[in-house]
Design a protein around this motif. Sequence first.
Motif, mmCIF file in Angstrom:
data_model
loop_
_atom_site.group_PDB
_atom_site.id
_atom_site.type_symbol
_atom_site.label_atom_id
_atom_site.label_comp_id
_atom_site.label_asym_id
_atom_site.label_seq_id
_atom_site.Cartn_x
_atom_site.Cartn_y
_atom_site.Cartn_z
ATOM 1 N N PHE A 32 0.607 -8.567 -6.430
ATOM 2 C CA PHE A 32 0.781 -8.496 -5.163
ATOM 3 C C PHE A 32 -0.601 -9.282 -4.153
ATOM 4 O O PHE A 32 -0.255 -9.754 -3.287
ATOM 5 N N GLY A 33 -1.596 -9.099 -4.882
ATOM 6 C CA GLY A 33 -2.810 -9.819 -4.431
ATOM 7 C C GLY A 33 -3.622 -8.920 -3.489
ATOM 8 O O GLY A 33 -4.712 -8.841 -3.720
ATOM 9 N N ASP A 34 -2.920 -7.909 -2.853
ATOM 10 C CA ASP A 34 -3.666 -6.706 -2.238
ATOM 11 C C ASP A 34 -2.817 -5.650 -1.746
ATOM 12 O O ASP A 34 -1.473 -6.032 -1.666
ATOM 13 N N ASN A 35 -3.386 -4.532 -1.481
ATOM 14 C CA ASN A 35 -2.560 -3.392 -1.052
ATOM 15 C C ASN A 35 -1.844 -3.472 0.204
ATOM 16 O O ASN A 35 -0.952 -2.771 0.936
ATOM 17 N N ASP A 36 -2.552 -4.480 1.105
ATOM 18 C CA ASP A 36 -2.273 -4.534 2.550
ATOM 19 C C ASP A 36 -0.709 -5.088 2.583
ATOM 20 O O ASP A 36 0.293 -4.774 2.963
ATOM 21 N N THR A 37 -0.672 -6.343 1.506
ATOM 22 C CA THR A 37 0.935 -6.823 1.272
ATOM 23 C C THR A 37 1.925 -5.936 0.666
ATOM 24 O O THR A 37 3.005 -5.903 1.313
ATOM 25 N N LEU A 38 1.358 -5.188 -0.194
ATOM 26 C CA LEU A 38 2.360 -4.312 -0.896
ATOM 27 C C LEU A 38 2.807 -3.295 0.098
ATOM 28 O O LEU A 38 3.919 -2.847 0.088
ATOM 29 N N GLY A 39 1.935 -2.787 0.779
ATOM 30 C CA GLY A 39 2.406 -1.680 2.054
ATOM 31 C C GLY A 39 3.487 -2.408 2.755
ATOM 32 O O GLY A 39 4.283 -1.833 3.421
#
Length: 394
Positions: free
Chosen positions: A164-171
Amino acid sequence: MTFQVDREEGLFYRQTLFDQAKTVVLKVGSAVLTNAEGLNLEAVDSLCRQIGFLRATGRDVILVTSGAVAAGRRRLGVEKQPGEPLKVKQALAAVGQGILMQAYEQRFAEQGGQKVAQILLTHADLSQRDRYLNVRNTILALFEFDVVPIINENDTVSVQELRFGDNDTLGALITNMIGADMYIMLSDVDGLYTANPALDPSAKAVYTVAKVDSRIEAMAGGSGSTVGTGGMQSKIRAAKMVAACGGSSFIGPGRNKNVLQELFSGVTVGTFFLPEKVKISGRKHWIGYVLRPTGYLDLDAGACRAIVERGKSLLPSGIVRVEGSFKVGAPVQCRCPDGRAIAAGLVNYASADIERIRGCKTSEIKNILGFSDSDEVIHRDNLVLLDHAGHFAS
């Protein structure tokens, strides 16, 4: 300071949306959850207590957590090195994920016996429509069992193209997937500022953002943390994604032990992002935000105007170039003559067939290919407009 809405109006919107939020996705970064000794159990205690507060008000909560790689790094005593191989991070995640979940299991059990569930995801789990819906259904079923889902990227098995690249995006993707009302990102920063406050003493806090535009995006700098992967830029992008689907977002200080109580009690802290007035459908969110393009179609100016200004489908006559090899139903992006990606969509023809019919009239498709499955290369129902940065334009 409030952008595009005055201060009083912004505070009113904030409180109204906090009061109405029934489903909340909470993302916590590595910088909040870890310290020099490893996993910061005091921070985990505080987080679980605050989630317990939200649960006691009748809200469903999903926790998107970082910290596995950082926890594993501390446990094994491995210093972070420039250009660190992916296999090292995967090994650290394998060690740290167990530490992370054990801490949550124990601390939530102390909060009235709250049950939790672990969900580890890669991008492939969301890029296939049936798996995407299965993840959604699992989360909703956990709510029925009164369980708090704890979600993290499956770093141990993820390769670059599956990340996803980072969990900001996942969230943000999880927020939109389940139609949550609010997405809260807790970080080691207090919120968005007009400039970097560490470098510019005139920088001012931004309390309410009505719409993420180029001015707001320009305020975001890089990541200031040595343990996380997402900086302010990724958080701004995540807030923009959530707003497009009708949700609100918040960025605020995760090290504040009472930040959630303060937020839902009307205290002005952090930066709040209002939802878009017109939201996109779940399917178009999946096409525009979740799927990654497998190819590109370069269009002429007339086709670009038809798509952007008149909401038309993409016909073969407007295509001047095909880039990439892809099958029927694959996600692609459409580019204008100046190179800007203006739309994303699912194609009705494979790349080899599009190459043969590009520039031709719809009536000529059957004579050229020997069949005609559709008059459109991309039907407008499967076409999502993008803004200048390659993100959904609401």
